[in-house]
Design a protein around this motif. Sequence first.
Motif, PDB file in Angstrom:
ATOM      1  N   ARG A  27       0.799  -1.215   0.000  1.00  0.00           N
ATOM      2  CA  ARG A  27       0.000   0.000   0.000  1.00  0.00           C
ATOM      3  C   ARG A  27       0.840   1.278   0.000  1.00  0.00           C
ATOM      4  O   ARG A  27       0.338   2.335  -0.312  1.00  0.00           O
ATOM      5  CB  ARG A  27      -0.930   0.007   1.206  1.00  0.00           C
ATOM      6  N   THR A  30       5.531   1.277  -4.474  1.00  0.00           N
ATOM      7  CA  THR A  30       5.379   0.019  -5.193  1.00  0.00           C
ATOM      8  C   THR A  30       6.449  -0.972  -4.749  1.00  0.00           C
ATOM      9  O   THR A  30       7.532  -0.593  -4.304  1.00  0.00           O
ATOM     10  CB  THR A  30       5.464   0.215  -6.718  1.00  0.00           C
ATOM     11  N   HIS A  51       1.778  -2.943  -7.101  1.00  0.00           N
ATOM     12  CA  HIS A  51       1.074  -2.232  -6.034  1.00  0.00           C
ATOM     13  C   HIS A  51      -0.349  -2.751  -6.004  1.00  0.00           C
ATOM     14  O   HIS A  51      -0.907  -3.096  -7.042  1.00  0.00           O
ATOM     15  CB  HIS A  51       1.074  -0.720  -6.295  1.00  0.00           C
ATOM     16  N   ASP A  52      -0.957  -2.832  -4.814  1.00  0.00           N
ATOM     17  CA  ASP A  52      -2.338  -3.317  -4.689  1.00  0.00           C
ATOM     18  C   ASP A  52      -3.324  -2.430  -5.431  1.00  0.00           C
ATOM     19  O   ASP A  52      -4.316  -2.907  -5.971  1.00  0.00           O
ATOM     20  CB  ASP A  52      -2.757  -3.394  -3.217  1.00  0.00           C
ATOM     21  N   GLU A  53      -3.053  -1.130  -5.437  1.00  0.00           N
ATOM     22  CA  GLU A  53      -3.941  -0.204  -6.138  1.00  0.00           C
ATOM     23  C   GLU A  53      -3.663  -0.332  -7.637  1.00  0.00           C
ATOM     24  O   GLU A  53      -2.572  -0.007  -8.104  1.00  0.00           O
ATOM     25  CB  GLU A  53      -3.683   1.222  -5.658  1.00  0.00           C
ATOM     26  N   ASP A  54      -4.656  -0.813  -8.366  1.00  0.00           N
ATOM     27  CA  ASP A  54      -4.483  -1.116  -9.781  1.00  0.00           C
ATOM     28  C   ASP A  54      -4.648   0.139 -10.627  1.00  0.00           C
ATOM     29  O   ASP A  54      -5.681   0.369 -11.246  1.00  0.00           O
ATOM     30  CB  ASP A  54      -5.479  -2.196 -10.216  1.00  0.00           C
ATOM     31  N   LYS A  55      -3.605   0.963 -10.621  1.00  0.00           N
ATOM     32  CA  LYS A  55      -3.613   2.150 -11.465  1.00  0.00           C
ATOM     33  C   LYS A  55      -2.233   2.281 -12.087  1.00  0.00           C
ATOM     34  O   LYS A  55      -1.245   1.769 -11.561  1.00  0.00           O
ATOM     35  CB  LYS A  55      -3.984   3.400 -10.687  1.00  0.00           C
ATOM     36  N   GLN A 140       2.599  -2.369 -12.243  1.00  0.00           N
ATOM     37  CA  GLN A 140       1.783  -3.546 -12.547  1.00  0.00           C
ATOM     38  C   GLN A 140       2.399  -4.350 -13.692  1.00  0.00           C
ATOM     39  O   GLN A 140       1.692  -4.912 -14.513  1.00  0.00           O
ATOM     40  CB  GLN A 140       0.334  -3.173 -12.884  1.00  0.00           C
TER      41      GLN A 140
END
Length: 149
Positions: A27, A30, A51-55, A140
């Motif tokens: 979180r 990265t 990273h957990d946030e997929d952006k 990602q």
Amino acid sequence: GMMKGKRIQSASDRMYTLKSVIDSSVRGQTDIGVLATRDAKSSAIMVWNYHDEDKLDAGAQVQVTVNNIPAKSVKLTQYRIDQEHSNSYEVWKKMGSPQQPTAAQISTLEKAGALQTMGKVQTIKPVGGNAVINISLPRQAVTLLKMDW
């Protein structure tokens, strides 16, 4: 299957520990991690930027240093899985996420999911048995650096 031989020591200054991932996931910054193998005639280095946030963002400049290369010349092939390479999921979404894809769509998805290279095979010349490889790695994404000698 492309990472042959024995696992060798590898380290990253931005890699999360397993305990950290289990306890709090990814979180903060990265997770840029690495895993490497080596056999008599090759080495493979897998590097990821997660990273957990997929952006998406600008990604990261990553410097990979490889030591103890037993050859004066090495063929380097870079494979990539990211938004544009080796990613049938992204192609499926661009198709409109068909729940029952046609035969032609299935063929397209199968091709899109095949492992793709980034650029051409390069020849690198280790200096004193060491080589430095600089790559740009999107968020990602995962890359495999395959070195053959």
